[in-house]
Design a protein around this motif. Sequence first.
Motif: not given
Length: 629
Positions: A351-356
């Motif tokens: 999924x092309x989403x944020x990294x946290x």
Amino acid sequence: MGIIMADPKDQTKASEKKAEVKAEVKTEEKKEGKKEETAVKLVLDPVTGEQVSKSELKKRTKQREKMKKKDEEKKIAKESTKKEEKKQKLEDEKSEEEMDPRLYFENREKWIKDQKDKGKNPYPHKFQTSMQVSQFIEKYGPTTEKDKFLKEEVAIAGRVMTVRASGAKLIFYDLVGDNNAKIQVFASAANHQDGVFKDAHANIRRGDIVGIIGYPGRSKTGELSIAPKSIMQLSYCLHMLPTSITKLKKQETRYRQRYLDLIINPGVKDIFKVRHHIIRSVRDYLSKKNFVEVETPILNTIPSGATAKPFATHHNDLNLKMFMRIAPELYLKMLVVGGLERVFEIGKLFRNEGIDRTHNPEFTTCEFYMAYADYNDLISMTEELLSSMVFNMFGSYKIKYHPNGKEPDEKGVVKEIEIDFKPPFRRMPLIESLEAKLKVKFPTDLESEATRVFLEKLCAELKVECPPPKTTPRLIDKLCGEFLEVECLNPTFIMEHPQIMSPLAKYHRSKPGLTERFELFVNYKEIINAYTELNDPKKQYECFLSEAKAKDAGDEEAQAIDENFITALQYGLPPTGGWGFGIDRFTMLLSDTINIQEVILFPTMKPDVAQIRFRNKTSHSQLLSLIHI
């Protein structure tokens, strides 16, 4: 009258007899006196509990003091030896640490090249082991005696982690093998039988892989050891390993060079053993319930099956835009249509989403689909699977977790919480719980524009931020996160989501506008998403149209219409329950880690800028010239 004279012999006898009588009396008196004296002088031995004379007690006390002194001397000598070994180890590490890393690499590289030039093979093809290091410990740990080595030969291999020389003819190594198993190598010239002892050990360094044939036993200090008769270098660590002085704590280095992290930090291996146990437990549980494990495509022509932004790529030969899968859901339901009534897949999603701390673009899930089941069945299965898994691993339903990490904060405090997996888990209907918590009444028609405006105003009043587009599903999701998820420390089912939030879930059989869906939250994070599957092709198409409108309004995570899936539903999907489980997040919980990158062997990282610049400036021929081996 005449005087009768006594016979001198009789007089002598009488006097002797009198003397004997006196002597006997004195002897008896002495005996009696001694008896009285002994009776008076008997004292208690505090160690044995016996009655003994003072002289005997004195004698025993002196002997005990002497033995105690000897024991203390032995203890001091042992502690001194340990201190010396530790000091030597630190000195060895310090001397290695002080060496220039580049020079160290070049020296090792040159030595290997010299071996090749002499016609030797420094990298053997094979070393036949008779057991692993962990098996060595298991077999000989309980039985071997102190300061004694057995005559039987064993062959083991592992990585050298410390080197401690004790003169020219005795060298100690710490050898680490599988599962962090560690033993001592007691390398003595007296036991060496293969060539010259000095030559065999001259080039062994920290990090090298060695094979050893030798004898199991224990050293004088009681350390479980192997005494080599021969030792062979199998592979070489050309770089200087971090030492107990420098260590390896920088996260970026640990994640980029996970192999080094695993070598230096033994606890990292334990995290991935926990991960292995979780995956194996899920697989075993489903297999026992007659599920079939399958594999579905990673590359999709349509990003569907979940609400998420996909990674896009291009297929050159087909000249076709494709997407990395965001979920295997639609494919798995097609298999249920085809007659595979119980299927599951454990695999990667993208999924092309944020990294946290709780999100990585590439992650692992398990999804299963079970014909003739609904979300009530899935709730029971979830409770059974997770509670039994935790109990089998920890011997209890309760686990300890450190939400801020195991290092003390600024005040020196390490926060610890307890999470209880004892079933049944708490149930929290989403809309009803929000209404009770916020003391408001939601509109009946959750799909109307009036409801969207109501929710937008409610979020503004409560100061709940929702970035555009402010659609009804996003607004409800933000409210849920702000007011319900924060109550989910122990396993909690947030359930009965609105249909507008759940395009693939079946409508609730008794609550209009809602679905038979649940999300399981633990430690305030979603772990499982499941629902009774929507199997009406017409309603499914309508839900896809609603998602398409949201996508047109700017919601990049909204689902696309998958015509192929609609066609599959038209062939008949039986009543089915579907279930998705986030393996990475659950591993974080059971391994007591706070960063998802800790539980993924090779997490997504930004490129190393220095390496990119180096590669861009260096030609292929120049790179080859830097490699001498």
